[in-house]
Design a protein around this motif. Structure first.
Motif, PDB file in Angstrom:
ATOM      1  N   ALA A  52      49.810  35.960  37.302  1.00  0.00           N
ATOM      2  CA  ALA A  52      50.938  36.888  37.240  1.00  0.00           C
ATOM      3  C   ALA A  52      50.926  37.763  38.489  1.00  0.00           C
ATOM      4  O   ALA A  52      49.870  38.261  38.884  1.00  0.00           O
ATOM      5  CB  ALA A  52      50.838  37.761  35.994  1.00  0.00           C
ATOM      6  N   LEU A  53      52.079  37.914  39.122  1.00  0.00           N
ATOM      7  CA  LEU A  53      52.177  38.801  40.283  1.00  0.00           C
ATOM      8  C   LEU A  53      53.627  39.243  40.441  1.00  0.00           C
ATOM      9  O   LEU A  53      54.517  38.420  40.636  1.00  0.00           O
ATOM     10  CB  LEU A  53      51.700  38.108  41.563  1.00  0.00           C
ATOM     11  CG  LEU A  53      51.360  39.010  42.758  1.00  0.00           C
ATOM     12  CD1 LEU A  53      50.559  38.243  43.802  1.00  0.00           C
ATOM     13  CD2 LEU A  53      52.596  39.596  43.422  1.00  0.00           C
ATOM     14  N   ASP A  54      53.830  40.532  40.340  1.00  0.00           N
ATOM     15  CA  ASP A  54      55.142  41.152  40.536  1.00  0.00           C
ATOM     16  C   ASP A  54      55.032  42.018  41.784  1.00  0.00           C
ATOM     17  O   ASP A  54      54.266  42.989  41.807  1.00  0.00           O
ATOM     18  CB  ASP A  54      55.494  41.998  39.308  1.00  0.00           C
ATOM     19  CG  ASP A  54      56.832  42.712  39.432  1.00  0.00           C
ATOM     20  OD1 ASP A  54      57.424  42.719  40.530  1.00  0.00           O
ATOM     21  OD2 ASP A  54      57.283  43.280  38.418  1.00  0.00           O
ATOM     22  N   VAL A  55      55.785  41.667  42.836  1.00  0.00           N
ATOM     23  CA  VAL A  55      55.643  42.383  44.111  1.00  0.00           C
ATOM     24  C   VAL A  55      56.295  43.760  44.096  1.00  0.00           C
ATOM     25  O   VAL A  55      56.312  44.447  45.116  1.00  0.00           O
ATOM     26  CB  VAL A  55      56.181  41.552  45.301  1.00  0.00           C
ATOM     27  CG1 VAL A  55      55.396  40.267  45.472  1.00  0.00           C
ATOM     28  CG2 VAL A  55      57.680  41.278  45.149  1.00  0.00           C
ATOM     29  N   THR A  56      56.799  44.170  42.939  1.00  0.00           N
ATOM     30  CA  THR A  56      57.285  45.543  42.803  1.00  0.00           C
ATOM     31  C   THR A  56      56.354  46.377  41.919  1.00  0.00           C
ATOM     32  O   THR A  56      56.684  47.501  41.571  1.00  0.00           O
ATOM     33  CB  THR A  56      58.713  45.577  42.214  1.00  0.00           C
ATOM     34  OG1 THR A  56      58.691  45.088  40.865  1.00  0.00           O
ATOM     35  CG2 THR A  56      59.665  44.744  43.039  1.00  0.00           C
ATOM     36  N   ASP A  57      55.186  45.818  41.579  1.00  0.00           N
ATOM     37  CA  ASP A  57      54.246  46.500  40.698  1.00  0.00           C
ATOM     38  C   ASP A  57      52.866  46.555  41.353  1.00  0.00           C
ATOM     39  O   ASP A  57      52.238  45.525  41.583  1.00  0.00           O
ATOM     40  CB  ASP A  57      54.165  45.768  39.356  1.00  0.00           C
ATOM     41  CG  ASP A  57      53.189  46.444  38.402  1.00  0.00           C
ATOM     42  OD1 ASP A  57      52.033  45.991  38.335  1.00  0.00           O
ATOM     43  OD2 ASP A  57      53.593  47.421  37.750  1.00  0.00           O
ATOM     44  N   GLU A  58      52.401  47.758  41.643  1.00  0.00           N
ATOM     45  CA  GLU A  58      51.140  47.935  42.365  1.00  0.00           C
ATOM     46  C   GLU A  58      49.957  47.321  41.626  1.00  0.00           C
ATOM     47  O   GLU A  58      49.123  46.621  42.226  1.00  0.00           O
ATOM     48  CB  GLU A  58      50.887  49.431  42.599  1.00  0.00           C
ATOM     49  CG  GLU A  58      49.544  49.779  43.216  1.00  0.00           C
ATOM     50  CD  GLU A  58      49.404  49.395  44.681  1.00  0.00           C
ATOM     51  OE1 GLU A  58      48.280  49.403  45.199  1.00  0.00           O
ATOM     52  OE2 GLU A  58      50.453  49.081  45.306  1.00  0.00           O
ATOM     53  N   GLY A  59      49.850  47.577  40.332  1.00  0.00           N
ATOM     54  CA  GLY A  59      48.734  47.043  39.575  1.00  0.00           C
ATOM     55  C   GLY A  59      48.699  45.533  39.572  1.00  0.00           C
ATOM     56  O   GLY A  59      47.628  44.911  39.686  1.00  0.00           O
ATOM     57  N   ARG A  62      47.542  44.299  43.085  1.00  0.00           N
ATOM     58  CA  ARG A  62      46.099  44.530  43.259  1.00  0.00           C
ATOM     59  C   ARG A  62      45.277  43.526  42.462  1.00  0.00           C
ATOM     60  O   ARG A  62      44.296  42.969  42.956  1.00  0.00           O
ATOM     61  CB  ARG A  62      45.739  45.944  42.816  1.00  0.00           C
ATOM     62  CG  ARG A  62      46.016  47.021  43.840  1.00  0.00           C
ATOM     63  CD  ARG A  62      45.452  48.358  43.365  1.00  0.00           C
ATOM     64  NE  ARG A  62      45.620  49.371  44.377  1.00  0.00           N
ATOM     65  CZ  ARG A  62      44.763  49.573  45.386  1.00  0.00           C
ATOM     66  NH1 ARG A  62      43.693  48.812  45.491  1.00  0.00           N
ATOM     67  NH2 ARG A  62      44.991  50.522  46.264  1.00  0.00           N
ATOM     68  N   ALA A  63      45.682  43.299  41.216  1.00  0.00           N
ATOM     69  CA  ALA A  63      44.921  42.402  40.349  1.00  0.00           C
ATOM     70  C   ALA A  63      44.896  40.985  40.905  1.00  0.00           C
ATOM     71  O   ALA A  63      43.849  40.316  40.890  1.00  0.00           O
ATOM     72  CB  ALA A  63      45.517  42.411  38.943  1.00  0.00           C
ATOM     73  N   ALA A  64      46.026  40.519  41.433  1.00  0.00           N
ATOM     74  CA  ALA A  64      46.082  39.156  41.974  1.00  0.00           C
ATOM     75  C   ALA A  64      45.195  39.020  43.205  1.00  0.00           C
ATOM     76  O   ALA A  64      44.435  38.055  43.348  1.00  0.00           O
ATOM     77  CB  ALA A  64      47.529  38.787  42.309  1.00  0.00           C
ATOM     78  N   ALA A 110      55.271  44.080  52.434  1.00  0.00           N
ATOM     79  CA  ALA A 110      54.387  44.919  53.240  1.00  0.00           C
ATOM     80  C   ALA A 110      53.142  45.317  52.464  1.00  0.00           C
ATOM     81  O   ALA A 110      52.027  45.350  53.007  1.00  0.00           O
ATOM     82  CB  ALA A 110      55.143  46.165  53.710  1.00  0.00           C
ATOM     83  N   ARG A 111      53.313  45.614  51.171  1.00  0.00           N
ATOM     84  CA  ARG A 111      52.149  46.025  50.381  1.00  0.00           C
ATOM     85  C   ARG A 111      51.168  44.869  50.186  1.00  0.00           C
ATOM     86  O   ARG A 111      49.948  45.068  50.230  1.00  0.00           O
ATOM     87  CB  ARG A 111      52.605  46.566  49.018  1.00  0.00           C
ATOM     88  CG  ARG A 111      51.457  47.128  48.173  1.00  0.00           C
ATOM     89  CD  ARG A 111      50.710  48.209  48.921  1.00  0.00           C
ATOM     90  NE  ARG A 111      49.591  48.738  48.118  1.00  0.00           N
ATOM     91  CZ  ARG A 111      48.455  49.179  48.637  1.00  0.00           C
ATOM     92  NH1 ARG A 111      48.249  49.133  49.954  1.00  0.00           N
ATOM     93  NH2 ARG A 111      47.506  49.651  47.859  1.00  0.00           N
ATOM     94  N   MET A 112      51.693  43.658  49.995  1.00  0.00           N
ATOM     95  CA  MET A 112      50.808  42.505  49.897  1.00  0.00           C
ATOM     96  C   MET A 112      49.997  42.342  51.177  1.00  0.00           C
ATOM     97  O   MET A 112      48.790  42.046  51.134  1.00  0.00           O
ATOM     98  CB  MET A 112      51.614  41.227  49.616  1.00  0.00           C
ATOM     99  CG  MET A 112      52.175  41.118  48.208  1.00  0.00           C
ATOM    100  SD  MET A 112      50.901  41.108  46.923  1.00  0.00           S
ATOM    101  CE  MET A 112      49.983  39.613  47.344  1.00  0.00           C
TER     102      MET A 112
END
Length: 278
Positions: A52-59, A62-64, A110-112
């Motif tokens: 699971a990875l949502d690029v609009t969700d920080e948690g 990070r988890a991925a 950018a966060r990724m």
């Protein structure tokens, strides 16, 4: 040890085709991700690891990344593919929808990058492949906000390529033309939602909808998702990957036409293409 490849937005289209293609390779461990893991459960049959990875969700982001780093030490290749289109004229489009688009297309990307870079730098190697668009080089009417997000990806990638080169990290841009995915249908839906049916841009919006539909149906002007997946594979494996890969002959022709002939000629072409009743 195999190289870990983390792909965002793997539920359909380019991301899915890329996950399927790279998962066939024994020298790569592919982590296919999506906001809804059930949409990619079948990719496990190809050999991909699904997350699971949502690029609009920080948690979620990070988890991925932490999962991949725990198993491989670092993400070897990040393929930033997740994104969404928001079409409509500059005046009519709701800015909350534009902000949501930038969250996925620009800030999520950018966060990724920020999350994977520390381990990549420590390993002194890595690849970041950002999926942009020919729309990061040229602009079509009623698509200004989408194009703005892709122009931002181009600028970020150019800066990032220079900044990370001393650490052995290579950055490439993927610039597809029209690809036969669900993108065209979603773009048309957002255009319809943004447009006032009897508003001042009604004729332009109708022309834009017609042009998009025609070109996405065309086998001359559009290509299947695997055409992009093949190029991403090349960027992953190349000893010296290109900084940019423009995909489809039509995209290359349009980008070069705009570059060589300038804004006035390209505007004249658009005026003809988007003329009422065309």
């Amino acid at each position: 040890m195999t190289t870990a490849v983390l792909i965002t937005g793997s539920s359909s289209g380019i991301g899915r085709a890329t996950a399927e293609r790279l998962a066939r390779r024994r020298d790569l461990t592919v982590y296919a991700t999506a906001r809804n893991p059930s949409s990619i459960a079948d990719l496990a049959d190809t050999g991909a690891v699904t997350l699971a990875l949502d690029v609009t969700d920080e948690g979620s982001m990070r988890a991925a990344v932490e999962r991949v780093e725990a198993e491989h030490g670092a993400v070897g290749v990040l393929v930033n593919n997740a994104g969404s289109p928001q079409y409509g004229t500059i005046e009519e489009t709701d800015l909350d929808a534009v902000r949501a688009q930038f969250e996925s297309n620009v800030f999520g990307l950018a966060r990724m990058v920020q999350l994977v870079l520390p381990a990549m730098r420590a390993a002194r190697r890595g690849r970041i492949i950002n999926v942009s668009s020919m729309g990061g080089r040229i602009v079509f009417p009623a698509g200004g906000y989408y194009h703005a997000s892709k122009y931002a990806v181009e600028a970020l990638s150019d800066a990032l390529r220079f900044e990370t080169a001393p650490f052995g990290i290579k950055v490439s841009l993927i610039e597809p033309g029209l690809i036969r995915t669900g993108f065209g249908a979603v773009a048309a839906t957002t255009l319809a939602g943004a447009a006032a049916p009897e508003g001042p841009y009604a004729a332009l919006n109708a022309a834009a909808d017609h042009v998009m539909a025609d070109y996405y149906r065309s086998r001359v002007f559009s290509s299947p998702p695997d055409a992009v997946a093949k190029v991403i594979e090349r960027a992953v494996l190349a000893r010296s990957p290109r900084t940019r890969y423009v995909i489809t002959p039509a995209a290359r022709a349009l980008v070069q036409t705009r570059r060589l002939l300038g804004a006035r000629v390209f505007d004249a072409y658009l005026a003809w293409q988007y003329r009422p009743g065309a």
